[in-house]
Design a protein around this motif. Structure first.
Motif, mmCIF file in Angstrom:
data_model
loop_
_atom_site.group_PDB
_atom_site.id
_atom_site.type_symbol
_atom_site.label_atom_id
_atom_site.label_comp_id
_atom_site.label_asym_id
_atom_site.label_seq_id
_atom_site.Cartn_x
_atom_site.Cartn_y
_atom_site.Cartn_z
ATOM 1 N N GLY A 112 0.828 -1.316 0.008
ATOM 2 C CA GLY A 112 0.158 -0.412 0.044
ATOM 3 C C GLY A 112 1.080 1.116 -0.232
ATOM 4 N N ASN A 113 0.378 2.749 -0.351
ATOM 5 C CA ASN A 113 0.918 3.667 -0.033
ATOM 6 C C ASN A 113 1.510 4.102 -1.436
ATOM 7 O OD1 ASN A 113 -0.808 4.505 2.334
ATOM 8 N ND2 ASN A 113 0.800 3.577 3.597
ATOM 9 N N MET A 114 2.004 3.161 -2.482
ATOM 10 C CA MET A 114 2.580 3.272 -3.292
ATOM 11 C C MET A 114 1.607 3.030 -4.589
ATOM 12 S SD MET A 114 6.273 1.865 -1.706
ATOM 13 C CE MET A 114 5.440 0.531 -0.962
ATOM 14 N N PRO A 115 1.691 3.420 -5.495
ATOM 15 C CA PRO A 115 1.030 3.363 -6.924
ATOM 16 C C PRO A 115 1.243 1.995 -7.976
ATOM 17 C CG PRO A 115 2.386 4.941 -8.027
ATOM 18 C CD PRO A 115 2.588 4.742 -5.538
ATOM 19 N N VAL A 116 0.725 0.671 -8.111
ATOM 20 C CA VAL A 116 0.965 0.226 -8.645
ATOM 21 C C VAL A 116 1.080 0.243 -10.371
ATOM 22 C CG1 VAL A 116 0.054 -2.099 -8.864
ATOM 23 C CG2 VAL A 116 -0.854 -1.218 -7.422
ATOM 24 N N ILE A 117 2.948 -0.613 -10.666
ATOM 25 C CA ILE A 117 3.039 -0.144 -11.647
ATOM 26 C C ILE A 117 2.312 -1.759 -12.905
ATOM 27 C CG2 ILE A 117 5.002 -0.636 -13.384
ATOM 28 C CD1 ILE A 117 6.608 0.791 -11.567
ATOM 29 N N LYS A 118 2.823 -3.074 -12.214
ATOM 30 C CA LYS A 118 1.521 -4.092 -11.939
ATOM 31 C C LYS A 118 2.179 -5.225 -11.663
ATOM 32 C CE LYS A 118 2.342 -7.810 -16.350
ATOM 33 N NZ LYS A 118 1.280 -7.763 -16.394
ATOM 34 N N ASP A 119 0.968 -6.274 -11.536
ATOM 35 C CA ASP A 119 1.291 -7.075 -10.640
ATOM 36 C C ASP A 119 1.139 -6.577 -8.858
ATOM 37 O OD1 ASP A 119 -0.528 -7.841 -12.466
ATOM 38 O OD2 ASP A 119 0.696 -9.500 -12.978
ATOM 39 N N MET A 124 8.150 2.684 -6.338
ATOM 40 C CA MET A 124 8.885 2.766 -5.256
ATOM 41 C C MET A 124 9.340 4.485 -4.672
ATOM 42 S SD MET A 124 10.011 -0.253 -3.256
ATOM 43 C CE MET A 124 10.311 0.289 -1.386
ATOM 44 N N ASN A 125 9.483 4.722 -6.137
ATOM 45 C CA ASN A 125 8.727 6.389 -6.014
ATOM 46 C C ASN A 125 9.713 7.559 -4.458
ATOM 47 O OD1 ASN A 125 11.045 6.494 -8.122
ATOM 48 N ND2 ASN A 125 9.049 6.762 -9.367
ATOM 49 N N SER A 126 8.353 7.360 -4.260
ATOM 50 C CA SER A 126 8.228 8.125 -3.346
ATOM 51 C C SER A 126 9.169 7.657 -2.035
ATOM 52 C CB SER A 126 6.811 8.088 -2.441
ATOM 53 O OG SER A 126 5.975 7.364 -2.010
ATOM 54 N N PHE A 127 9.024 6.925 -1.291
ATOM 55 C CA PHE A 127 9.177 5.975 -0.564
ATOM 56 C C PHE A 127 11.345 6.078 -0.587
ATOM 57 C CE2 PHE A 127 12.342 1.639 0.802
ATOM 58 C CZ PHE A 127 12.232 1.549 1.965
ATOM 59 N N ILE A 167 16.227 -3.136 5.987
ATOM 60 C CA ILE A 167 16.553 -3.611 4.715
ATOM 61 C C ILE A 167 15.722 -3.140 4.171
ATOM 62 C CG2 ILE A 167 17.263 -5.722 5.291
ATOM 63 C CD1 ILE A 167 14.398 -6.900 4.626
ATOM 64 N N LEU A 168 14.927 -1.892 4.242
ATOM 65 C CA LEU A 168 14.217 -1.150 3.250
ATOM 66 C C LEU A 168 13.173 -1.617 2.668
ATOM 67 C CD1 LEU A 168 17.698 1.307 2.220
ATOM 68 C CD2 LEU A 168 15.717 1.938 4.160
ATOM 69 N N CYS A 169 12.344 -2.760 3.147
ATOM 70 C CA CYS A 169 11.861 -3.597 1.928
ATOM 71 C C CYS A 169 10.381 -2.508 1.988
ATOM 72 C CB CYS A 169 11.574 -4.988 2.895
ATOM 73 S SG CYS A 169 10.683 -4.548 4.715
ATOM 74 N N GLY A 170 10.002 -1.783 2.806
ATOM 75 C CA GLY A 170 8.999 -0.557 2.384
ATOM 76 C C GLY A 170 7.812 -1.475 3.400
ATOM 77 N N ALA A 171 7.581 -2.406 4.081
ATOM 78 C CA ALA A 171 6.474 -3.043 4.551
ATOM 79 C C ALA A 171 6.526 -2.598 5.404
ATOM 80 C CB ALA A 171 6.932 -4.402 5.358
ATOM 81 N N GLY A 187 7.467 9.060 6.845
ATOM 82 C CA GLY A 187 7.470 7.317 6.472
ATOM 83 C C GLY A 187 8.400 6.845 8.055
ATOM 84 N N PRO A 188 7.818 6.113 8.286
ATOM 85 C CA PRO A 188 8.926 5.092 9.247
ATOM 86 C C PRO A 188 9.916 4.674 9.193
ATOM 87 C CG PRO A 188 7.193 3.669 8.743
ATOM 88 C CD PRO A 188 6.478 4.962 8.865
ATOM 89 N N HIS A 189 10.212 4.259 7.650
ATOM 90 C CA HIS A 189 11.359 3.689 7.364
ATOM 91 C C HIS A 189 12.184 4.980 7.286
ATOM 92 C CE1 HIS A 189 10.617 5.530 4.087
ATOM 93 N NE2 HIS A 189 10.935 5.635 3.063
#
Length: 346
Positions: A112-119, A124-127, A167-171, A187-189
């Motif tokens: 979530g919180n990130m636009p989907v590219i495909k599937d 993750m640009n904003s991240f 590990i900057l996974c984005g979870a 963001g928390p990361h």
């Protein structure tokens, strides 16, 4: 055993749809292994990120049954057990997905919180931009002397261990409620990495960093303390805890006039220390009205105050709670421990 995988699929700027795949798998298989088999054996068009397969790179983060996790870390047995536990705790009929349908189901969707590219692949640009915004690297005059080592004691280095595990996974970013409603919140990361710089004895920009991280709801005060980032972090970095540490550093350096966010925290603690709980009559006046200095703030309290009076919910008197002395003692003890074991880096 057979498992149905319901995968949320979509192309960029299109409506998502669910596509189901059935696999014969072993309970110990990871979600990533199952996704690989779906791609190799059933549908080569399925898109998802992966790399190390060993909980190191963070590439395969996605939502598994509604919560962000690493596909290479979660296995079928544990995931089905988690679902059953949730269903039991919620008094929900888990039989719906197991016995009646005969085949258990696992739903996989993009973060979530990130636009989907495909599937299952998200943009993750904003991240990354928000991470860069906190300048997560040591900045020191010692860099001007290349041959000089950055020496640290073991205890100084130990302060960096937990945040260094990220590990900057984005979870955490995916599940962040504050980020969902406030696009300015970094963001928390990012703030987890930010505390690493605050705690690093080699960095000489602590004051400047704290000023930056203190910026209204874009920084630490934007955190809603929902704990989701802590609960989904696969590396136990506990981003929300690191945000709390930055807040303590800020509070130690600022007085109540610095901002409403700081005043909110300080007034709350003071009122609880004095009465065991919050005196609502004083809270709004001192925080929003800034002790009668902010006339606009005081005026904004008027409609709420009138509604509270009309419904008989405005306390005309304040009675301290029982055990106020104990509450005060606990607050002072916690503050003393914080000063002893963490302290402020000067």
């Amino acid at each position: 055993m057979k498992v149905n995988f319901n995968i949320v699929r979509q192309n960029q700027n299109t409506q998502p749809k669910i596509q189901s795949y059935t696999l014969e798998i072993e309970p110990g298989n990871t979600i990533l292994e199952c996704l690989n088999r779906i791609k190799w054996e059933q549908d080569g068009s399925l898109a998802f990120r992966k790399n190390c397969r060993n909980t190191i790179c963070g590439s395969c983060a996605m939502r598994i049954n509604g919560r962000s996790a690493l596909a290479c870390k979660e296995n079928i047995r544990n995931e089905l057990a988690r679902l059953e536990k949730i269903a039991t705790n919620n008094h929900h009929d888990y039989v719906t997905n197991t016995t009646v349908k005969s085949i258990p189901e696992i739903t996989i969707s993009p973060m979530g919180n990130m636009p989907v590219i495909k599937d299952l692949i998200v943009d993750m640009n904003s991240f990354w931009q928000n991470l860069e915004a906190v300048q997560p690297y040591v900045s020191t005059e010692a860099r001007k002397i290349p041959e000089r080592e950055f020496l640290q004691t073991p205890s100084e280095r130990d302060k960096l261990n937990q945040t260094g595990n990220c590990i900057l996974c984005g979870a955490c970013y995916s599940e962040c409620n504050a980020r969902e409603v406030n696009p300015d919140f970094v963001g928390p990361h990012a703030l987890g990495k930010a505390y690493r710089m605050i705690a690093d004895s080699r960095d000489n920009q602590t004051t400047e960093r704290l000023e930056k991280y203190n910026l209204d709801t874009a920084g630490v005060w934007g955190c809603t303390r929902c704990y989701y980032c802590n609960s989904v972090c696969p590396m136990e970095v506990s981003p929300m805890d690191q945000i709390g540490k930055i807040k303590q550093e800020v509070l130690a350096r600022k007085d109540q006039q610095a901002s409403r966010s700081i005043r909110h925290r300080k007034v709350l603690i003071d009122l609880v220390k004095n009465g065991g709980w919050i005196d609502e009559r004083k809270f709004g006046i001192q925080v929003v009205g800034n002790y009668f200095r902010d006339l606009k703030g005081l005026y904004s309290l008027g409609p709420l105050g009138l509604r509270m009076l009309a419904k008989g919910k405005f306390p005309l008197i304040f009675e301290p709670s029982q055990g106020t002395e104990t509450v005060r003692s606990l607050i002072e003890s916690v503050k003393s421990l914080d000063n002893k074991f963490t302290g402020s880096k000067q």
